[in-house]
Design an enzyme around this catalytic site. Structure first.
Site, PDB file in Angstrom:
ATOM      1  N   TYR A 289       5.747  47.829 -63.177  1.00 21.74           N
ATOM      2  CA  TYR A 289       6.610  46.980 -63.989  1.00 21.74           C
ATOM      3  C   TYR A 289       8.001  46.822 -63.380  1.00 21.74           C
ATOM      4  CZ  TYR A 289       3.086  48.671 -67.282  1.00 21.74           C
ATOM      5  OH  TYR A 289       1.918  49.027 -67.892  1.00 21.74           O
ATOM      6  N   SER A 290       8.264  47.567 -62.305  1.00 19.78           N
ATOM      7  CA  SER A 290       9.583  47.556 -61.695  1.00 19.78           C
ATOM      8  C   SER A 290       9.916  46.194 -61.109  1.00 19.78           C
ATOM      9  CB  SER A 290       9.649  48.615 -60.594  1.00 19.78           C
ATOM     10  OG  SER A 290      10.759  48.411 -59.761  1.00 19.78           O
TER      11      SER A 290
ATOM     12  N   PRO B 236       2.831  54.987 -65.384  1.00 17.09           N
ATOM     13  CA  PRO B 236       3.701  54.870 -64.201  1.00 17.09           C
ATOM     14  C   PRO B 236       4.392  53.523 -64.167  1.00 17.09           C
ATOM     15  CG  PRO B 236       1.613  55.866 -63.601  1.00 17.09           C
ATOM     16  CD  PRO B 236       1.483  55.451 -65.034  1.00 17.09           C
ATOM     17  N   CYS B 237       5.696  53.551 -63.894  1.00 17.70           N
ATOM     18  CA  CYS B 237       6.502  52.351 -64.105  1.00 17.70           C
ATOM     19  C   CYS B 237       6.632  51.461 -62.876  1.00 17.70           C
ATOM     20  CB  CYS B 237       7.899  52.741 -64.592  1.00 17.70           C
ATOM     21  SG  CYS B 237       8.815  53.775 -63.426  1.00 17.70           S
ATOM     22  N   GLN B 238       6.120  51.887 -61.714  1.00 18.79           N
ATOM     23  CA  GLN B 238       6.311  51.074 -60.514  1.00 18.79           C
ATOM     24  C   GLN B 238       5.724  49.675 -60.664  1.00 18.79           C
ATOM     25  OE1 GLN B 238       5.242  54.158 -60.584  1.00 18.79           O
ATOM     26  NE2 GLN B 238       6.324  55.421 -59.097  1.00 18.79           N
TER      27      GLN B 238
END
Length: 410
Positions: A122-123, A118-120
């Site tokens: 690293y957002s 899940p990329c949140q």
């Protein structure tokens, strides 16, 4: 060629690999609704291969239930969708399921591992909202679980996808750690930032695509061929009926555009589904009117502080001033579709001033290059989240095509 998809979401990345002839051994996804979407998509491909698409279309027409559709799947296919979180506590159980699936397929080899945590975490936006920069977010370290699958199944190639923010997380140290432990697992690798727009997606969407290969194989990072075209966002919207907020329609109003046909987003036999919009209050619709009028007449973006005083209800007048944004139909691409589309839709306003609404589910799915025969499960908010988090299938297919070339070289 067999593959495993980790953190699979709705299956955008898988979709590209399946189109290129790869067979899924497992999709591992913790979200229930996304897992249901994966099962429904599996039913589509199973019935397509069995020349029984009429049964899938019966589901789209609400003639049979979701449970009836999924009951048409053989158990061997159902077992490929693993609705579990990947953690230290669950990973051995997940390994056991995958091992059983490999036995069912009479195969011992996983050719490719794909997916991205899940990329949140690293957002850049997510880090800006967290006073600690998400340094302590456990999702920052899910790549270590990914590497456990590399060690267990030793695929020839893996594809690790994420947002560009992963490159700067922890001042770059985190991504260096990601690459180091992948090399320790026996892989050579390289990462590049690719833009989905270059592969036929009508959206500016940049992603880090890290590709690794077993160091015993004579591979290198593939060269991706960009797609040149003159299509505009209006080519993606033109055949869909106009809707008011809270509206829904199951009928196309025009033949598919050249874009929709040539890139496989709509076939003549398709049934329009999930062209449904959220409800908006009158204040927001008046703001939409200002935003659309300004864009269509002057090509300018609305700043929140430029609104008439009676329409300004937020206290924050110093940041996020572009919180209301029109999807420009005359542009060759939209701005990036992200999971925030599930919140309110203000950042994705339909360009038609007669409608005064945000994008429908189907319009958002098309911007992500999902074909119209791709059906998402769950309530509308969950569906928007699945769409916003997905890898665009057209981009995924370009990646899968190059990976297939690498394997065929072997």
């Amino acid at each position: 060629m067999k593959f495993i998809d980790l953190f699979a979401g709705a299956g955008g990345l898988s979709e590209g690999f399946i189109r290129q002839g790869f067979e899924p051994v497992a999709h591992v996804e913790m979200d229930y609704y996304a897992s249901q979407t994966l099962l429904t998509r599996a039913a589509y491909y199973h019935l397509l291969n069995e020349h029984q698409l009429d049964k899938y279309n019966s589901y789209l027409k609400n003639e049979i239930s979701k449970d009836e559709l999924h009951s048409l799947l053989p158990e061997s296919i159902k077992e490929t969708v693993v609705n579990m979180e990947i953690s230290d506590e669950t990973i051995d159980h997940i390994f056991g399921i995958i091992d059983k699936n490999l036995s069912r397929f009479e195969s011992e080899k996983v050719d490719v591992l794909i997916g991205g945590p899940p990329c949140q975490a690293y957002s850049l936006v997510g880090r800006a909202r967290d006073p600690y920069g998400k340094e302590n977010d456990i999702r920052n370290y899910l790549y270590k679980q990914y590497v456990k699958f590399l060690r267990k199944y030793n695929p020839d190639i893996f594809v690790f996808e994420n947002v560009p923010g992963i490159l700067s997380a922890s001042k770059g140290a985190l991504f260096e750690d990601v690459k180091d432990i992948m090399r320790e697992a026996g892989y050579e690798l390289q990462a590049k930032v690719l833009n989905a727009f270059d592969y036929g997606v009508l959206q500016q969407r940049k992603r880090v695509i890290l590709i690794g290969w077993n160091r015993d194989l004579d591979y290198k990072y593939p060269d991706f061929q960009t797609v040149l075209h003159n299509f505009r966002v209006e080519d993606l919207l033109s055949d869909l009926p106009p809707l008011q907020p809270g509206g829904e329609s199951n009928y196309y109003v025009a033949q598919p555009s050249e874009y929709l046909s040539s890139f496989g987003l709509r076939q003549n036999s398709d049934i329009l589904t999930q062209h449904i919009t959220r409800v908006h209050n009158e204040n927001d619709r008046r703001i939409y009117n200002h935003a659309i009028d300004l864009w269509n007449k002057e090509g300018k973006r609305l700043r929140y502080t430029d609104l008439p005083a009676d329409l300004i209800t937020h206290k924050n007048l110093t940041s996020f001033l572009d919180r209301f944004k029109v999807v420009g139909s005359d542009l060759p691409f939209s701005h990036t579709v992200v999971s925030h589309i599930a919140k309110d839709g203000h950042y994705y306003i339909h360009p038609d001033i007669k409608q005064l609404r945000s994008l429908s589910v189907r319009e958002a799915a098309r911007l992500q290059s999902f074909p119209d025969n791709f059906y998402f499960e769950g309530p509308r908010t969950a569906i928007f989240t699945q769409i916003g988090n997905a890898v665009p299938p057209l981009m995924a297919e370009s990646i899968a095509e190059r990976v297939k070339d690498m394997l065929e070289k072997k």
